[in-house]
Design a protein around this motif. Structure first.
Motif, PDB file in Angstrom:
ATOM      1  N   ASP A   1      12.693  28.952  33.575  1.00 23.24           N
ATOM      2  CA  ASP A   1      14.138  29.092  33.392  1.00 23.24           C
ATOM      3  C   ASP A   1      14.932  28.902  34.684  1.00 23.24           C
ATOM      4  OD1 ASP A   1      13.154  29.824  30.956  1.00 23.24           O
ATOM      5  OD2 ASP A   1      13.617  31.938  31.154  1.00 23.24           O
ATOM      6  N   ASP A   2      14.264  29.012  35.849  1.00 27.85           N
ATOM      7  CA  ASP A   2      14.956  28.854  37.134  1.00 27.85           C
ATOM      8  C   ASP A   2      15.706  27.537  37.215  1.00 27.85           C
ATOM      9  OD1 ASP A   2      13.530  31.158  37.724  1.00 27.85           O
ATOM     10  OD2 ASP A   2      12.066  30.146  39.004  1.00 27.85           O
ATOM     11  N   THR A   3      15.168  26.506  36.565  1.00 24.85           N
ATOM     12  CA  THR A   3      15.746  25.176  36.708  1.00 24.85           C
ATOM     13  C   THR A   3      17.174  25.100  36.165  1.00 24.85           C
ATOM     14  OG1 THR A   3      14.715  24.489  34.619  1.00 24.85           O
ATOM     15  CG2 THR A   3      13.505  24.042  36.641  1.00 24.85           C
TER      16      THR A   3
ATOM     17  N   GLY B   1       7.471  26.613  32.193  1.00 23.01           N
ATOM     18  CA  GLY B   1       7.124  27.878  31.566  1.00 23.01           C
ATOM     19  C   GLY B   1       8.398  28.630  31.191  1.00 23.01           C
ATOM     20  N   ARG B   2       8.260  29.882  30.879  1.00 27.46           N
ATOM     21  CA  ARG B   2       9.414  30.731  30.545  1.00 27.46           C
ATOM     22  C   ARG B   2       9.278  32.051  31.292  1.00 27.46           C
ATOM     23  NH1 ARG B   2      12.590  30.234  26.144  1.00 27.46           N
ATOM     24  NH2 ARG B   2      13.872  31.655  27.413  1.00 27.46           N
ATOM     25  N   ARG B   3      10.427  32.643  31.595  1.00 26.21           N
ATOM     26  CA  ARG B   3      10.445  33.961  32.232  1.00 26.21           C
ATOM     27  C   ARG B   3      10.941  35.018  31.253  1.00 26.21           C
ATOM     28  NH1 ARG B   3       9.729  34.155  37.700  1.00 26.21           N
ATOM     29  NH2 ARG B   3      10.102  32.272  38.942  1.00 26.21           N
ATOM     30  N   HIS B   4      10.577  36.265  31.541  1.00 24.78           N
ATOM     31  CA  HIS B   4      11.224  37.383  30.859  1.00 24.78           C
ATOM     32  C   HIS B   4      12.684  37.417  31.300  1.00 24.78           C
ATOM     33  CE1 HIS B   4       7.810  39.440  28.977  1.00 24.78           C
ATOM     34  NE2 HIS B   4       7.094  39.087  30.039  1.00 24.78           N
ATOM     35  N   SER B   5      13.499  38.152  30.588  1.00 22.43           N
ATOM     36  CA  SER B   5      14.904  38.310  30.983  1.00 22.43           C
ATOM     37  C   SER B   5      14.991  38.888  32.391  1.00 22.43           C
ATOM     38  CB  SER B   5      15.632  39.234  30.004  1.00 22.43           C
ATOM     39  OG  SER B   5      15.627  38.696  28.702  1.00 22.43           O
ATOM     40  N   ALA B   6      16.092  38.575  33.072  1.00 26.05           N
ATOM     41  CA  ALA B   6      16.289  39.058  34.435  1.00 26.05           C
ATOM     42  C   ALA B   6      16.283  40.584  34.473  1.00 26.05           C
ATOM     43  CB  ALA B   6      17.602  38.533  35.000  1.00 26.05           C
ATOM     44  N   GLU B   7      15.949  41.126  35.625  1.00 22.65           N
ATOM     45  CA  GLU B   7      15.943  42.572  35.786  1.00 22.65           C
ATOM     46  C   GLU B   7      17.366  43.124  35.738  1.00 22.65           C
ATOM     47  OE1 GLU B   7      13.796  43.590  39.296  1.00 22.65           O
ATOM     48  OE2 GLU B   7      11.953  42.551  38.658  1.00 22.65           O
TER      49      GLU B   7
ATOM     50  N   THR C   1      33.036  50.062  42.235  1.00 22.50           N
ATOM     51  CA  THR C   1      31.671  49.733  41.828  1.00 22.50           C
ATOM     52  C   THR C   1      31.396  48.255  42.069  1.00 22.50           C
ATOM     53  OG1 THR C   1      31.687  51.451  40.128  1.00 22.50           O
ATOM     54  CG2 THR C   1      30.009  49.727  39.921  1.00 22.50           C
ATOM     55  N   MET C   2      30.310  47.985  42.796  1.00 19.75           N
ATOM     56  CA  MET C   2      29.889  46.609  43.061  1.00 19.75           C
ATOM     57  C   MET C   2      28.658  46.306  42.216  1.00 19.75           C
ATOM     58  SD  MET C   2      30.182  46.443  47.235  1.00 19.75           S
ATOM     59  CE  MET C   2      28.827  47.591  47.461  1.00 19.75           C
ATOM     60  N   TYR C   3      28.574  45.045  41.771  1.00 14.52           N
ATOM     61  CA  TYR C   3      27.446  44.622  40.947  1.00 14.52           C
ATOM     62  C   TYR C   3      26.694  43.485  41.632  1.00 14.52           C
ATOM     63  CZ  TYR C   3      29.748  47.285  37.242  1.00 14.52           C
ATOM     64  OH  TYR C   3      30.330  48.287  36.504  1.00 14.52           O
ATOM     65  N   TRP C   4      25.381  43.608  41.674  1.00 15.30           N
ATOM     66  CA  TRP C   4      24.519  42.569  42.225  1.00 15.30           C
ATOM     67  C   TRP C   4      23.577  42.094  41.120  1.00 15.30           C
ATOM     68  CZ3 TRP C   4      25.184  41.044  47.301  1.00 15.30           C
ATOM     69  CH2 TRP C   4      25.954  41.901  48.104  1.00 15.30           C
ATOM     70  N   ILE C   5      23.501  40.779  40.939  1.00 15.62           N
ATOM     71  CA  ILE C   5      22.592  40.217  39.946  1.00 15.62           C
ATOM     72  C   ILE C   5      21.160  40.623  40.281  1.00 15.62           C
ATOM     73  CG2 ILE C   5      21.665  38.086  38.957  1.00 15.62           C
ATOM     74  CD1 ILE C   5      24.499  38.661  38.088  1.00 15.62           C
ATOM     75  N   GLY C   6      20.414  41.073  39.274  1.00 20.03           N
ATOM     76  CA  GLY C   6      19.034  41.506  39.496  1.00 20.03           C
ATOM     77  C   GLY C   6      18.084  40.343  39.719  1.00 20.03           C
ATOM     78  N   ASN C   7      16.860  40.678  40.080  1.00 17.66           N
ATOM     79  CA  ASN C   7      15.846  39.661  40.322  1.00 17.66           C
ATOM     80  C   ASN C   7      15.489  38.923  39.035  1.00 17.66           C
ATOM     81  OD1 ASN C   7      15.561  40.264  43.076  1.00 17.66           O
ATOM     82  ND2 ASN C   7      14.098  41.898  42.640  1.00 17.66           N
ATOM     83  N   ALA C   8      14.971  37.717  39.196  1.00 19.43           N
ATOM     84  CA  ALA C   8      14.513  36.955  38.035  1.00 19.43           C
ATOM     85  C   ALA C   8      13.368  37.692  37.361  1.00 19.43           C
ATOM     86  CB  ALA C   8      14.060  35.562  38.470  1.00 19.43           C
ATOM     87  N   GLY C   9      13.234  37.511  36.062  1.00 17.56           N
ATOM     88  CA  GLY C   9      12.157  38.152  35.327  1.00 17.56           C
ATOM     89  C   GLY C   9      10.803  37.556  35.675  1.00 17.56           C
ATOM     90  N   LEU C  10       9.757  38.319  35.400  1.00 13.28           N
ATOM     91  CA  LEU C  10       8.400  37.833  35.617  1.00 13.28           C
ATOM     92  C   LEU C  10       8.072  36.759  34.572  1.00 13.28           C
ATOM     93  CD1 LEU C  10       6.598  41.239  36.268  1.00 13.28           C
ATOM     94  CD2 LEU C  10       7.393  39.572  37.970  1.00 13.28           C
ATOM     95  N   ALA C  11       6.981  36.061  34.795  1.00 11.09           N
ATOM     96  CA  ALA C  11       6.591  34.983  33.880  1.00 11.09           C
ATOM     97  C   ALA C  11       6.289  35.535  32.492  1.00 11.09           C
ATOM     98  CB  ALA C  11       5.381  34.246  34.430  1.00 11.09           C
ATOM     99  N   LEU C  12       6.862  34.910  31.491  1.00 17.62           N
ATOM    100  CA  LEU C  12       6.597  35.250  30.096  1.00 17.62           C
ATOM    101  C   LEU C  12       5.594  34.269  29.495  1.00 17.62           C
ATOM    102  CD1 LEU C  12       7.200  36.711  27.400  1.00 17.62           C
ATOM    103  CD2 LEU C  12       9.168  35.172  27.124  1.00 17.62           C
ATOM    104  N   ASP C  13       5.833  32.973  29.724  1.00 15.21           N
ATOM    105  CA  ASP C  13       4.921  31.935  29.268  1.00 15.21           C
ATOM    106  C   ASP C  13       4.354  31.240  30.497  1.00 15.21           C
ATOM    107  OD1 ASP C  13       3.542  29.812  28.197  1.00 15.21           O
ATOM    108  OD2 ASP C  13       5.303  28.807  27.359  1.00 15.21           O
TER     109      ASP C  13
END
Length: 259
Positions: A98-100, A180-186, A198-210
């Protein structure tokens, strides 16, 4: 061979410097890259503010915009010629699965592809630039192989390439893969600013799902350089028939309009 080189980590990033140094021995390389880090900018173009091009002491040109801005400007007037190949990278970290969709590295290469030029996006699997010279050497070797096979002169294509952080001799031959595919982002990270906001930071990418055999995740985990051909057409061709039937059904019904 004339190569336009870009990235999303910025023109001073070790990845683009190493790749330029490797490629300039075999091609005429022109660098047009973002001034600052533009990770996850995908294909974004800057439409509502001016863009400026500056030249660094090492000859690289840099733009106060996105990776796609850099390639777009270069191909529509800055260079004054049409390069044979557009290359983006080397990115500091993987662009798999999904990174692409989000990747500025892939976005820069895709902009070249949209202009009808063969394009390649290179990334290292792990962040930190470990074994960077090996990755740059491997990328250059692949470019030379493509040129020798006259693949650069064919119709445009777009390749996403991920290289393990290994010594050159330990990187296994390229393996053609699907994404492949990743799990949803953290979960999003929240903090409180000095003003109490309140500040929001995008979480890390999810681990590999597929990460099954045949995916880019599996190939790189096995030490191979993963090569995935990409396309721009997002049409879900397999579901067109289903949606055609659904559209016909909707048109045949009398829909009540709230009065």
């Amino acid at each position: 061979m004339k190569i336009l080189l870009c990235n999303d980590d910025g023109y001073q990033a070790p990845g683009i410097v190493a790749l330029h140094d490797a490629l300039q021995a075999v091609a005429d390389v022109e660098v047009v890259a973002p001034e600052h880090n533009n990770s996850a900018k995908s294909n974004a173009l800057t439409l509502h503010s001016p863009l400026y091009v500056q030249r660094a002491a090492n000859g690289f040109r840099y733009v106060n915009g996105t990776p796609a801005d850099c390639v777009h400007i270069a191909l529509t007037g800055l260079l004054g010629y049409r390069p044979d190949l557009v290359i983006s990278g080397i990115n500091n970290g993987a662009n798999m699965g999904d990174d692409t969709i989000y990747s500025g590295t892939v976005g820069a290469a895709m902009e070249g592809y949209l202009f009808g030029i063969p394009a390649m996006a290179f990334s290292q699997i792990n962040k930190g630039w470990g074994e960077l010279e090996s990755a740059a050497k491997k990328a250059c070797e692949l470019v030379q192989q493509f040129e020798a096979s006259k693949l650069v002169t064919l119709k445009p294509w777009l390749l996403n390439i991920n290289i393990p952080n290994l010594p050159f001799a330990q990187i296994k031959p390229l393996k053609l893969c699907r994404l492949g595919r990743r799990h949803s982002a953290e979960k999003v990270i929240t903090q409180t600013s000095p003003r109490g906001e309140t500040m929001y930071w995008i979480g890390n990418a999810g681990l590999a799902l597929d990460d099954a055999e045949g995916t880019d995740f599996h190939a790189t985990a096995s030490g191979h350089m993963a090569v995935t051909p990409l396309k721009v057409d997002l049409t879900d061709h397999e579901s067109l028939a289903y949606w055609a039937q659904t559209a016909t059904s909707l048109r045949s019904k009398d829909l009540e309009v709230p009065g």
